[in-house]
Structures are given as C-alpha cells and as structure tokens.
Design a protein around this motif. Sequence first.
Motif, PDB file in Angstrom:
ATOM      1  N   ARG A 185      -7.720  -0.739  -6.541  1.00  0.00           N
ATOM      2  CA  ARG A 185      -7.212  -2.107  -6.414  1.00  0.00           C
ATOM      3  C   ARG A 185      -6.135  -2.392  -7.461  1.00  0.00           C
ATOM      4  O   ARG A 185      -5.147  -3.072  -7.185  1.00  0.00           O
ATOM      5  CB  ARG A 185      -8.376  -3.097  -6.543  1.00  0.00           C
ATOM      6  N   ALA A 186      -6.266  -1.824  -8.647  1.00  0.00           N
ATOM      7  CA  ALA A 186      -5.301  -2.058  -9.726  1.00  0.00           C
ATOM      8  C   ALA A 186      -3.919  -1.506  -9.398  1.00  0.00           C
ATOM      9  O   ALA A 186      -2.926  -1.956  -9.973  1.00  0.00           O
ATOM     10  CB  ALA A 186      -5.818  -1.450 -11.028  1.00  0.00           C
ATOM     11  N   LYS A 187      -3.824  -0.565  -8.475  1.00  0.00           N
ATOM     12  CA  LYS A 187      -2.543   0.037  -8.108  1.00  0.00           C
ATOM     13  C   LYS A 187      -2.027  -0.460  -6.748  1.00  0.00           C
ATOM     14  O   LYS A 187      -0.971  -0.052  -6.295  1.00  0.00           O
ATOM     15  CB  LYS A 187      -2.670   1.559  -8.042  1.00  0.00           C
ATOM     16  N   ALA A 188      -2.763  -1.341  -6.111  1.00  0.00           N
ATOM     17  CA  ALA A 188      -2.461  -1.727  -4.733  1.00  0.00           C
ATOM     18  C   ALA A 188      -1.124  -2.455  -4.585  1.00  0.00           C
ATOM     19  O   ALA A 188      -0.375  -2.182  -3.640  1.00  0.00           O
ATOM     20  CB  ALA A 188      -3.585  -2.576  -4.155  1.00  0.00           C
ATOM     21  N   ASP A 189      -0.806  -3.367  -5.468  1.00  0.00           N
ATOM     22  CA  ASP A 189       0.459  -4.091  -5.351  1.00  0.00           C
ATOM     23  C   ASP A 189       1.639  -3.131  -5.480  1.00  0.00           C
ATOM     24  O   ASP A 189       2.608  -3.212  -4.713  1.00  0.00           O
ATOM     25  CB  ASP A 189       0.573  -5.189  -6.399  1.00  0.00           C
ATOM     26  N   GLU A 190       1.544  -2.234  -6.443  1.00  0.00           N
ATOM     27  CA  GLU A 190       2.613  -1.254  -6.644  1.00  0.00           C
ATOM     28  C   GLU A 190       2.740  -0.318  -5.437  1.00  0.00           C
ATOM     29  O   GLU A 190       3.847   0.008  -5.013  1.00  0.00           O
ATOM     30  CB  GLU A 190       2.328  -0.454  -7.915  1.00  0.00           C
ATOM     31  N   TYR A 191       1.601   0.086  -4.866  1.00  0.00           N
ATOM     32  CA  TYR A 191       1.649   0.970  -3.706  1.00  0.00           C
ATOM     33  C   TYR A 191       2.220   0.238  -2.488  1.00  0.00           C
ATOM     34  O   TYR A 191       3.002   0.804  -1.733  1.00  0.00           O
ATOM     35  CB  TYR A 191       0.269   1.550  -3.392  1.00  0.00           C
ATOM     36  N   ALA A 192       1.853  -1.011  -2.317  1.00  0.00           N
ATOM     37  CA  ALA A 192       2.405  -1.801  -1.210  1.00  0.00           C
ATOM     38  C   ALA A 192       3.924  -1.870  -1.320  1.00  0.00           C
ATOM     39  O   ALA A 192       4.635  -1.737  -0.315  1.00  0.00           O
ATOM     40  CB  ALA A 192       1.799  -3.201  -1.202  1.00  0.00           C
ATOM     41  N   SER A 193       4.429  -2.066  -2.513  1.00  0.00           N
ATOM     42  CA  SER A 193       5.877  -2.099  -2.727  1.00  0.00           C
ATOM     43  C   SER A 193       6.504  -0.749  -2.408  1.00  0.00           C
ATOM     44  O   SER A 193       7.560  -0.676  -1.780  1.00  0.00           O
ATOM     45  CB  SER A 193       6.172  -2.499  -4.167  1.00  0.00           C
ATOM     46  N   PHE A 194       5.862   0.323  -2.836  1.00  0.00           N
ATOM     47  CA  PHE A 194       6.343   1.674  -2.524  1.00  0.00           C
ATOM     48  C   PHE A 194       6.434   1.883  -1.012  1.00  0.00           C
ATOM     49  O   PHE A 194       7.442   2.386  -0.502  1.00  0.00           O
ATOM     50  CB  PHE A 194       5.431   2.731  -3.150  1.00  0.00           C
ATOM     51  N   LEU A 195       5.384   1.493  -0.291  1.00  0.00           N
ATOM     52  CA  LEU A 195       5.389   1.675   1.163  1.00  0.00           C
ATOM     53  C   LEU A 195       6.528   0.890   1.816  1.00  0.00           C
ATOM     54  O   LEU A 195       7.188   1.384   2.735  1.00  0.00           O
ATOM     55  CB  LEU A 195       4.042   1.263   1.758  1.00  0.00           C
ATOM     56  N   GLU A 196       6.748  -0.318   1.337  1.00  0.00           N
ATOM     57  CA  GLU A 196       7.820  -1.143   1.895  1.00  0.00           C
ATOM     58  C   GLU A 196       9.191  -0.523   1.637  1.00  0.00           C
ATOM     59  O   GLU A 196      10.051  -0.509   2.521  1.00  0.00           O
ATOM     60  CB  GLU A 196       7.753  -2.546   1.312  1.00  0.00           C
ATOM     61  N   LYS A 197       9.388   0.000   0.445  1.00  0.00           N
ATOM     62  CA  LYS A 197      10.716   0.509   0.057  1.00  0.00           C
ATOM     63  C   LYS A 197      10.971   1.946   0.482  1.00  0.00           C
ATOM     64  O   LYS A 197      12.125   2.331   0.672  1.00  0.00           O
ATOM     65  CB  LYS A 197      10.886   0.379  -1.452  1.00  0.00           C
ATOM     66  N   ARG A 198       9.915   2.756   0.582  1.00  0.00           N
ATOM     67  CA  ARG A 198      10.102   4.180   0.865  1.00  0.00           C
ATOM     68  C   ARG A 198       9.637   4.573   2.260  1.00  0.00           C
ATOM     69  O   ARG A 198      10.355   5.214   3.011  1.00  0.00           O
ATOM     70  CB  ARG A 198       9.344   5.004  -0.190  1.00  0.00           C
ATOM     71  N   ALA A 199       8.406   4.216   2.615  1.00  0.00           N
ATOM     72  CA  ALA A 199       7.835   4.678   3.879  1.00  0.00           C
ATOM     73  C   ALA A 199       8.457   3.972   5.088  1.00  0.00           C
ATOM     74  O   ALA A 199       8.840   4.635   6.061  1.00  0.00           O
ATOM     75  CB  ALA A 199       6.320   4.493   3.878  1.00  0.00           C
ATOM     76  N   ILE A 200       8.567   2.655   5.033  1.00  0.00           N
ATOM     77  CA  ILE A 200       9.108   1.937   6.199  1.00  0.00           C
ATOM     78  C   ILE A 200      10.524   2.403   6.529  1.00  0.00           C
ATOM     79  O   ILE A 200      10.798   2.719   7.692  1.00  0.00           O
ATOM     80  CB  ILE A 200       9.013   0.413   6.011  1.00  0.00           C
ATOM     81  N   PRO A 201      11.438   2.501   5.570  1.00  0.00           N
ATOM     82  CA  PRO A 201      12.768   3.012   5.923  1.00  0.00           C
ATOM     83  C   PRO A 201      12.733   4.439   6.481  1.00  0.00           C
ATOM     84  O   PRO A 201      13.537   4.784   7.354  1.00  0.00           O
ATOM     85  CB  PRO A 201      13.549   2.956   4.605  1.00  0.00           C
ATOM     86  N   ASP A 202      11.804   5.257   5.995  1.00  0.00           N
ATOM     87  CA  ASP A 202      11.677   6.618   6.516  1.00  0.00           C
ATOM     88  C   ASP A 202      11.270   6.599   7.985  1.00  0.00           C
ATOM     89  O   ASP A 202      11.875   7.270   8.818  1.00  0.00           O
ATOM     90  CB  ASP A 202      10.665   7.398   5.670  1.00  0.00           C
ATOM     91  N   TYR A 203      10.248   5.826   8.318  1.00  0.00           N
ATOM     92  CA  TYR A 203       9.842   5.685   9.722  1.00  0.00           C
ATOM     93  C   TYR A 203      11.010   5.185  10.573  1.00  0.00           C
ATOM     94  O   TYR A 203      11.306   5.731  11.636  1.00  0.00           O
ATOM     95  CB  TYR A 203       8.685   4.684   9.867  1.00  0.00           C
TER      96      TYR A 203
END
Length: 104
Positions: free
Chosen positions: A12-30
């Motif tokens: 849970r302590a890393k969730a906000d940072e991971y959500a940001s990573f997914l938005e910036k890295r994973a979504i554009p990749d898809y």
Amino acid sequence: MICRIWHGRTARAKADEYASFLEKRAIPDYRSIPGNINVAVLRRDDGETTHFLTVTYWDSEDSIRSFAGNDLLRAKYYPEDQAYLLEFEPFVQHYAVVAQENVA
C-alpha cells in the motif's frame, strides 16, 4: 474483440507511485500498439496491500502478439515493476467480448 486482464499487487505504501508509473509508462505502451482499442487501470486498496488490474481491449490476437509476444497468455512486465510488485503472476486472462455498450 478480446479483453486482456492482468493482476498485480503492491505494498500500500508504494501504490500511489505505482499508479503514476502505470499511467505514464504502461498506458502509452499499450496505446502505441495498432489494434489496441482501449486500456483502463483499476485499483483496490486492501489493508496494507493494493491490487491493480489492467484491462485492455484488442481487435485481434495478432495485435496482442505485437504487444506481448507469441505466448499470448504470458504476462508482460517492465523492468521497473521489480521495485513495486509483491510477486509476478506468470499469466493474464483473456475474454471474448460478447456484448458491449458504449457510453458517451
């Protein structure tokens, strides 16, 4: 149309940072892959653990291969995932979309 669903868990302590990573890295990749129709990242906090689902829609298995490789059900991970995920589930789930309503 094919719906591809991946699940991952973070502390849970890393969730906000991971959500940001997914938005910036994973979504554009898809979205960069021809044949990707849509992508959504879902989040559910559960005590000290946070669950993420990426739900993507594809026009064909060939499009998914362009993203994930020849083993269609094998999960794709980024090197950065090592810093966030509690484990690496080896497979995703695919569903055939049999009905859908677009909401404007």
